[in-house]
Write an enzyme that holds these catalytic residues in place. Sequence first.
Site, PDB file in Angstrom:
ATOM      1  CD  GLU A   1       6.764  14.913   6.786  1.00 56.01           C
ATOM      2  OE1 GLU A   1       5.838  14.875   5.680  1.00 56.01           O
ATOM      3  OE2 GLU A   1       7.139  15.929   7.272  1.00 56.01           O
TER       4      GLU A   1
ATOM      5  CG  PHE B   1       1.345  25.911  15.398  1.00 54.38           C
ATOM      6  CD1 PHE B   1       0.238  26.062  14.373  1.00 54.38           C
ATOM      7  CD2 PHE B   1       2.611  25.540  15.045  1.00 54.38           C
ATOM      8  CE1 PHE B   1       0.931  26.139  13.091  1.00 54.38           C
ATOM      9  CE2 PHE B   1       3.175  25.683  13.644  1.00 54.38           C
ATOM     10  CZ  PHE B   1       2.277  25.959  12.758  1.00 54.38           C
ATOM     11  CD  GLN B   2       3.299  22.321  12.619  1.00 55.20           C
ATOM     12  OE1 GLN B   2       4.524  22.092  13.279  1.00 55.20           O
ATOM     13  NE2 GLN B   2       3.317  22.383  11.345  1.00 55.20           N
TER      14      GLN B   2
ATOM     15  CE  LYS C   1      10.763  23.488  20.078  1.00 51.43           C
ATOM     16  NZ  LYS C   1      10.173  24.463  19.531  1.00 51.43           N
TER      17      LYS C   1
ATOM     18  CG  MET D   1      -4.887  -4.804  -9.379  1.00 48.15           C
ATOM     19  SD  MET D   1      -4.839  -6.152 -10.475  1.00 48.15           S
ATOM     20  CE  MET D   1      -3.009  -6.549  -9.588  1.00 48.15           C
TER      21      MET D   1
HETATM   22  C1  LIG Z   1      -2.492   4.332  -1.810  1.00 47.96           C
HETATM   23  C2  LIG Z   1      -3.423   3.474  -2.598  1.00 47.96           C
HETATM   24  N1  LIG Z   1      -4.662   3.951  -3.083  1.00 47.96           N
HETATM   25  C3  LIG Z   1      -5.187   3.184  -3.977  1.00 47.96           C
HETATM   26  C4  LIG Z   1      -4.895   1.895  -4.083  1.00 47.96           C
HETATM   27  C5  LIG Z   1      -5.958   0.784  -4.786  1.00 47.96           C
HETATM   28  N2  LIG Z   1      -5.179   0.483  -6.330  1.00 47.96           N
HETATM   29  C6  LIG Z   1      -4.455  -0.589  -5.985  1.00 47.96           C
HETATM   30  S1  LIG Z   1      -3.705  -1.352  -7.342  1.00 47.96           S
HETATM   31  C7  LIG Z   1      -3.995   0.377  -8.160  1.00 47.96           C
HETATM   32  C8  LIG Z   1      -3.643   0.895  -9.536  1.00 47.96           C
HETATM   33  C9  LIG Z   1      -2.345   0.989  -9.591  1.00 47.96           C
HETATM   34  O1  LIG Z   1      -1.966   1.673 -10.774  1.00 47.96           O
HETATM   35  P1  LIG Z   1      -0.550   1.888 -11.231  1.00 47.96           P
HETATM   36  O2  LIG Z   1       0.234   2.579 -10.342  1.00 47.96           O
HETATM   37  O3  LIG Z   1      -0.671   2.638 -12.661  1.00 47.96           O
HETATM   38  O4  LIG Z   1      -0.037   0.129 -11.395  1.00 47.96           O
HETATM   39  P2  LIG Z   1      -0.361  -0.997 -12.481  1.00 47.96           P
HETATM   40  O5  LIG Z   1      -1.625  -1.606 -11.646  1.00 47.96           O
HETATM   41  O6  LIG Z   1      -1.049  -0.224 -13.763  1.00 47.96           O
HETATM   42  O7  LIG Z   1       0.539  -1.721 -12.860  1.00 47.96           O
HETATM   43  C10 LIG Z   1      -4.962   0.975  -7.025  1.00 47.96           C
HETATM   44  C11 LIG Z   1      -5.682   2.480  -7.412  1.00 47.96           C
HETATM   45  C12 LIG Z   1      -4.020   1.432  -3.364  1.00 47.96           C
HETATM   46  N3  LIG Z   1      -3.499   0.009  -3.255  1.00 47.96           N
HETATM   47  N4  LIG Z   1      -3.355   2.241  -2.787  1.00 47.96           N
END
Ligand SMILES: Cc1ncc(C[n+]2csc(CCOP(=O)(O)OP(=O)(O)O)c2C)c(N)n1
Lengths: 187, 564
Positions: free
Chosen positions: B49, B111-112, B161, B472
Amino acid sequence: MQHTFIALVENKPGVLNRVASLFRRRNFNIESLAVGRTERPDISRMTIVVDCQDKTDAHKIEANLYKLINVIDVQDVTHKPTVTRDLALIKVKASPEQRAEINNLAAIFRARIVDVAPDSVIVEVTGTEDKIESMIELLRPIGILEMVRTGQIAMTRGSYQGERRTPGANGNGWYERDPEEIGLAEF
Amino acid sequence: MKLSGAEILWECLIREGVEVVFGYPGGAIMPVYDAMLNYPIHHVLVRHEQGAAHMADGYSRASGKVGVAMATSGPGATNLVTGISTAMMDSSPVVFITGQVAAHLIGGDAFQETDVTGITLPITKHNYLVTRADEIAQVVREAFYIARTGRPGPVLIDICKNAQIEKTEFVYPEEVRLPGYRPPIRAPREALQRAVKLIENAKRPVILLGHGAIISGAEQVIQHFAIKTQIPVAMTLLGLGAFPASHPLSLGMMGMHGEAHCNLAIQNADLLLAFGMRFDDRVTGNLKTYAPNAKKIHVEIDPSEVHKNVRVDVPLIGDLKAIVSDLLPMVDEYDHDEWLQQIAEWKAEGDARSIMNWPNDGKLHTAHVIHDLWEMTQGGAIVTTDVGQHQMWAAQYYFMDKPKRWITSGGAGAMGFGLPSAIGAWFAHKNEEIWAVVGDGGFQMTAAELSTAVQEGANVKVAIMNNSFLGMVRQWQEFFFEKRYSAVYLHNPDFVKLADAHGVPARRVTKPEEVRPAITWARQTPGPVVLEFVVEQEDAVYPMVPAGASLHEMLRRPIRQPQS
Ligand SMILES: Cc1ncc(C[n+]2csc(CCOP(=O)(O)OP(=O)(O)O)c2C)c(N)n1
């Protein structure tokens, strides 16, 4: 300082929750919140007392309340002539000998004894917050068993209106004035 | 004629002009899915979803229309939550429809059963719990109206529902009556005049464009305004595309990873004209030292954004397009040559440090890949991104000249957004070229939607920037945690095989000279394609304003990165 807001909201399920949730979400502390019916069955009225750090808090509260679809109007009546009332029921420990003393106190505050039991009475007192606080202080040494307060309700006197600071909010006809005038100058 | 609540729902969706709905069925929404078969609205069956929510969001951002996502009660609805909050943070108009247990069961932990209106209260513009069929028409009408007007945002309708099954007379409400909802449009003349006075007196003005510029469709009038007044234009991450990147007055992106000359211009400005942006911490840096000498004009539709983060001098509350249109005839032509010259000098200095001017070191850098993609697509693709380093490089090196073609999760920064939002965008523009630029981390959060893309024949090209790191986060650990890498290394699957298993053509690219041929191949191959770019593992995004630092205190890319 404490700010008192009057909010008119649609009388629908869940609106109180929305308002309460907003205060939590935006990190504001509600001192008291009273909701009740108004002269119109489709509208409820909230009196909200909030402790504001500074004047911008009051601005933020207003503007955020307007973000709720069910909120129709918000006024800040803090600096306007208002009638404010709070009602307290106070159950006080009272042997038959103490009743006279409580009666006297009640008379001074124009409070009423609304229930008498063998070892306690219930005092009903209405008024401003200050008045109720003083009454409580005087009853405390006698022994307060239980207490409940409605929270403040407020109404501006005569044709006074509360301040509406939110620019353009809900077409209420009001628009941004001088920062000085709305108290944002020292922000 | 009497219709069931479910039929009324579809009747209303058709009247709202809905063409496509993204969703996932389940017990509490089965009557709606059953009725759907009789209506000419296309349903996209997603794999999770969250994917449906991001698709509806991507569809909305690309088309400017209201997106629709659907799920069942309980876990179906809670899986939407990330997507709802993403839409909320970025002011995306999406209507979410969830099934709920029968009204008489509510509160009994059936349920749900989940309190979905409770959960989504702080992350929707508004939400509804519908317990009776005769409420549906009015509620749907209101929901669409609220979602797309004023400051747009997600609206959720939770339908019990029994309300889906019950039959009632279908009366389509001709108007919505919301006494507490009257978004402002125009600002009064006195306020505009105060703004004009500030503009007349400014020597070093800068326009700051946010998402609001695109949402209100103000790009054209802003362009006239900027050219007439000769005021340079900086953009937020979500404002990219609102003003052509190729225009001489464009300063590009501001903020944490904004361009140095852009941030310097803001810090040295004597007037900021903030148009449909909200002074997010990612664009201001330390508020105490933010644009200290600048007066500020804030044109904004949401009064609660005014004075929220930055105290402004003249707030103009209303629709950006209307207000700038009103301002345009009130301003004169000004000459800011000296100021523009100063900015050009800052820019020239920044250029010398730009990765694009590096000697080719034979290594694959994400920035190079994006730049090649930009050149080869002539800047004409719709680009969605995930969240992380690749997102910032895409913002920096895919120069957007047009609005609604840059789709990224800004406020929420929700990883997993890239692929599904691209699929959503494809439903808005089936004949356009669409690229999802994603990281290896974020891609895997919603990679299952590849399967949806195949099922729908969605022509989206997925460019995975595989650095085997949560890049990042790794960069932050490198800069601010003494390179103590904690939980950032990813042992990845073979992405080419993964694509292959979905029946998606895929290629792996490891060398700079392979980039262009691979992109050409992807563009020529019909339907979804995956390109995996095995990029430098420990590259860093520059410039960078460390969290909480002043906007001008940027970490700059070393002139020559030490070769390792
Ligand atoms: C759902 C979610 N979980 C954690 C984060 C924290 N976060 C921000 S950037 C990042 C790294 C992203 O890594 P990747 O997808 O490999 O992209 P890159 O930065 O290497 O280009 C994380 C874990 C986030 N923004 N969103």
